[in-house]
Design an enzyme around this catalytic site. Structure first.
Site, PDB file in Angstrom:
ATOM      1  N   GLY A  90     125.821  33.304  23.124  1.00 28.68           N
ATOM      2  CA  GLY A  90     125.898  32.969  24.543  1.00 28.68           C
ATOM      3  C   GLY A  90     127.353  32.735  24.911  1.00 28.68           C
ATOM      4  O   GLY A  90     128.035  33.577  25.479  1.00 28.68           O
ATOM      5  N   ARG A  91     127.821  31.563  24.491  1.00 31.74           N
ATOM      6  CA  ARG A  91     129.192  31.156  24.804  1.00 31.74           C
ATOM      7  C   ARG A  91     130.230  32.213  24.408  1.00 31.74           C
ATOM      8  O   ARG A  91     131.169  32.479  25.154  1.00 31.74           O
ATOM      9  CB  ARG A  91     129.488  29.862  24.026  1.00 31.74           C
ATOM     10  CG  ARG A  91     130.778  29.175  24.379  1.00 31.74           C
ATOM     11  CD  ARG A  91     131.050  28.041  23.384  1.00 31.74           C
ATOM     12  NE  ARG A  91     129.918  27.155  23.196  1.00 31.74           N
ATOM     13  CZ  ARG A  91     129.623  26.120  23.985  1.00 31.74           C
ATOM     14  NH1 ARG A  91     130.411  25.849  24.995  1.00 31.74           N
ATOM     15  NH2 ARG A  91     128.583  25.365  23.741  1.00 31.74           N
ATOM     16  N   CYS A 104     130.471  10.189  43.069  1.00 37.13           N
ATOM     17  CA  CYS A 104     130.528   8.736  42.959  1.00 37.13           C
ATOM     18  C   CYS A 104     130.027   8.256  41.610  1.00 37.13           C
ATOM     19  O   CYS A 104     129.008   7.562  41.516  1.00 37.13           O
ATOM     20  CB  CYS A 104     129.741   8.113  44.105  1.00 37.13           C
ATOM     21  SG  CYS A 104     130.441   8.637  45.669  1.00 37.13           S
ATOM     22  N   GLU A 105     130.689   8.662  40.554  1.00 39.94           N
ATOM     23  CA  GLU A 105     130.433   8.195  39.193  1.00 39.94           C
ATOM     24  C   GLU A 105     131.794   8.222  38.494  1.00 39.94           C
ATOM     25  O   GLU A 105     132.533   9.197  38.636  1.00 39.94           O
ATOM     26  CB  GLU A 105     129.521   9.167  38.419  1.00 39.94           C
ATOM     27  CG  GLU A 105     128.244   9.563  39.100  1.00 39.94           C
ATOM     28  CD  GLU A 105     127.029   8.746  38.674  1.00 39.94           C
ATOM     29  OE1 GLU A 105     127.129   7.977  37.709  1.00 39.94           O
ATOM     30  OE2 GLU A 105     125.996   8.893  39.342  1.00 39.94           O
TER      31      GLU A 105
END
Ligand code: PLP
Length: 423
Positions: A278-279, A347-348
Site C-alpha cells: 500500500g504505502r 481544537c485539540e
C-alpha cells in the site's frame, strides 16, 4: 532512493512533475492533496522488477488510498487489490479491478461482505480465525459455491515498527497463530464449500528492515512444506505488504533487498507470490498543501505556525507521532530559518504536524507542503470540527486534474435526520 523524485524546486518554486504547485493551489484552494502520477508508476515498476524472477501478483492495499483515479492508475498497470471491507471491494470492482486479482483480508468480515466476495468471484479470502472459516463455508454452501481461502498466519515476528502498525506479533489480533495453522488447514480441507488456494501473512507496516520479512518467511516456508506433506498444495503465497518508505532520514532497503529477504526462504516454492503493498506504491506520491494562517510567538519563547489543515485531513502525525517533512512552496532567499511548531486549527492540542521544526519563517498566506502524504492521508481523513475533507489533484507532467472535490457543508450533514419531536 531520493524521497520525492517528482517534487522539486524550479527557481525556488516547488513543482510536482512539471506543474507549479502554487498555480495548482490558486486554482483549487487549500488544504489540497497533490499527487504525482509518475511517482506511482515508478514505485509500481520498482516492485514489479524486483519480483519479476518469480510468478507474482501485486495486490494494491486499497486502504492506503482509495481514490478512484489512484485505483485506476494501478489497475491499468495490471495490479490487483487487497481489500479489507465490502466498501473497498466495491470500489476496487468499480475501478475495473479483475475480481480474480482481489484478495479479501481483515479480522472482522461480516456475512454480507463474505457473500459479496463469493458472488463476485474474488481470488481468495485471507481467513483470520476458525469461526470465520466456518462462516465462509456456511455462506458458500447457501450460495451453492466453493469459496477460495488462505489462512492468514501470524508468524510472531517483531517488525520493529510503530506498535500501532505492527500486526504480526502473538499479542496482535491478526491472523492465526502459526502453531495452530496446520490444524486449521486440516479442518478446512474437510469443509465441502471451501477450496484451499493459499497461505497469507502480513506482519506490519512501514517496515524498514529486511530481517522481519526473512524471519516471517522462514515460518511460512515451514508451513508450506508441512502442508505439502499432507497433500495440500497452495497456488498463492501471499506475503502481505508493509515495505517501508523514507519519511525522514531513515535508510530504506531497495526493492530488490526486500525481494531477496522474502524469496530466499521461499526458494523453490510453487505458486504465485502475492504482495499487498500500500504505502510503498503511493506514500511518497503526494503532498498535502496547506496555507499559513497565523504566526504567533508563545510566552515560553516557542513559535506557533498555524496552518489551515489539521488532523482531520492527515492523521498520521497525531496517530503515530509520524514525521512528515514540511517544506515551503515558495523559497525566498532572504528568509531566515526559525524553530517552530506547525499546528492545525482543530481544537485539540494533539492537532500538530510538527514540533520544534526548523523551517524558513513563514508569512501569512504562504503555502507549506506536508510531504509523504499519499498513503493513509486522504483515506483516513474525517470531517471532525465540521471541516470538509480536502480536494485532491493528480498531476501528469505539466497537466493537472481534479480527482476529488472538497466536501461542502451539505456533504457533511446530508445523512443527519431530525426526529419530528425536535421540530
Ligand atoms: C494495511 C495492510 C496492507 C498494506 O500495508 P502497507 O504498509 O501500506 O504496505 C497489506 N495487507 C494487509 C492485510 C493490511 O492490513
Amino acid at each position: 532512493m531520493t524521497k520525492f523524485t517528482h517534487f522539486t524546486y524550479k527557481e525556488n518554486s516547488l513543482y510536482c512533475e512539471n506543474s507549479s504547485i502554487k498555480e495548482i493551489v490558486e486554482n483549487y484552494n487549500t488544504p489540497l492533496y497533490i499527487y504525482s502520477y509518475q511517482s506511482i508508476l515508478d514505485q509500481y515498476q520498482l516492485l514489479e522488477e524486483a519480483f519479476n524472477p518469480w510468478k507474482n501478483l501485486l495486490c494494491y492495499a486499497v486502504k492506503a488510498n482509495t481514490n478512484k483515479a489512484i485505483l485506476k492508475t494501478l489497475f491499468n498497470l495490471g495490479a490487483g487489490a487487497d481489500v479489507v471491507s465490502g466498501g473497498e471491494l466495491s470500489r476496487a470492482l468499480m475501478a475495473g479491478c479483475d475480481p480474480q486479482k482481489i484478495v479479501f483480508s481483515g479480522v472482522g468480515k461480516t456475512e454480507k461482505e463474505i457473500e459479496s466476495g463469493i458472488k463476485n468471484n474474488i481470488l481468495q479470502f485471507n481467513v483470520e480465525s476458525e469461526q470465520e472459516l466456518d462462516a465462509i463455508n456456511n455462506i458458500a454452501k447457501q450460495l451453492g459455491k466453493k469459496a477460495p481461502i488462505a489462512i492468514r498466519v501470524n508468524p510472531d515476528v517483531d517488525p520493529k515498527t510503530h506498535p500501532y502498525i505492527s500486526t504480526g506479533l502473538k499479542k496482535n489480533k491478526f491472523g492465526v497463530n502459526h502453531k495452530q495453522a496446520l490444524a486449521l488447514y486440516a479442518k478446512a480441507s474437510t469443509l465441502n464449500h471451501l477450496s484451499i488456494t493459499g497461505i497469507s501473512c502480513h506482519i506490519g507496516s512501514q517496515i524498514t528492515e529486511t530481517q522481519p520479512f526473512y524471519d516471517a518467511m522462514v515460518k511460512i516456508r515451514e508451513l508450506i512444506d508441512n502442508l505439502e506433506k499432507q497433500n495440500i498444495t497452495l497456488n498463492n503465497i501471499d506475503i502481505g505488504g508493509g515495505m517501508g518508505i523514507p519519511y525522514n532520514q531513515e535508510k530504506i532497503p531497495a526493492a530488490h533487498d526486500y525481494a531477496q529477504a522474502i524469496m530466499t526462504p521461499l526458494d523453490g516454492v510453487k505458486g504465485t507470490i502475492i504482495l499487498e503493498p500500500g504505502r510503498f506504491l503511493v506514500g511518497n506520491s503526494a503532498a498535502l498543501i496547506t496555507k499559513v494562517l497565523y504566526v504567533k510567538p508563545s510566552e515560553e519563547g516557542l513559535l506557533f505556525t498555524i496552518v489551515d489543515s489539521g488532523f482531520n485531513d492527515l492523521m498520521r502525525p497525531m496517530l503515530y507521532q509520524a514525521h512528515h517533512d514540511i517544506i515551503p512552496v515558495t523559497k525566498e532567499a532572504t528568509t531566515k530559518d526559525v524553530i517552530t511548531n506547525i499546528e492545525g486549527p482543530i481544537c485539540e492540542s494533539s492537532d500538530r504536524f510538527a514540533k520544534e521544526r526548523k523551517i524558513p519563517l513563514q508569512k501569512q498566506n504562504d503555502y507549506l507542503a506536508i510531504m509523504s502524504a499519499g498513503a493513509y492521508g486522504s483515506s483516513m481523513s474525517s470531517t471532525y470540527n465540521s471541516r470538509g475533507r480536502p480536494a485532491e489533484v493528480l498531476v501528469k507532467d505539466n497537466l493537472f486534474f481534479l480527482i476529488k472535490k472538497a466536501d461542502q457543508l451539505e456533504d457533511i450533514i446530508k445523512n443527519e435526520v431530525l426526529p419530528d419531536f425536535l421540530n
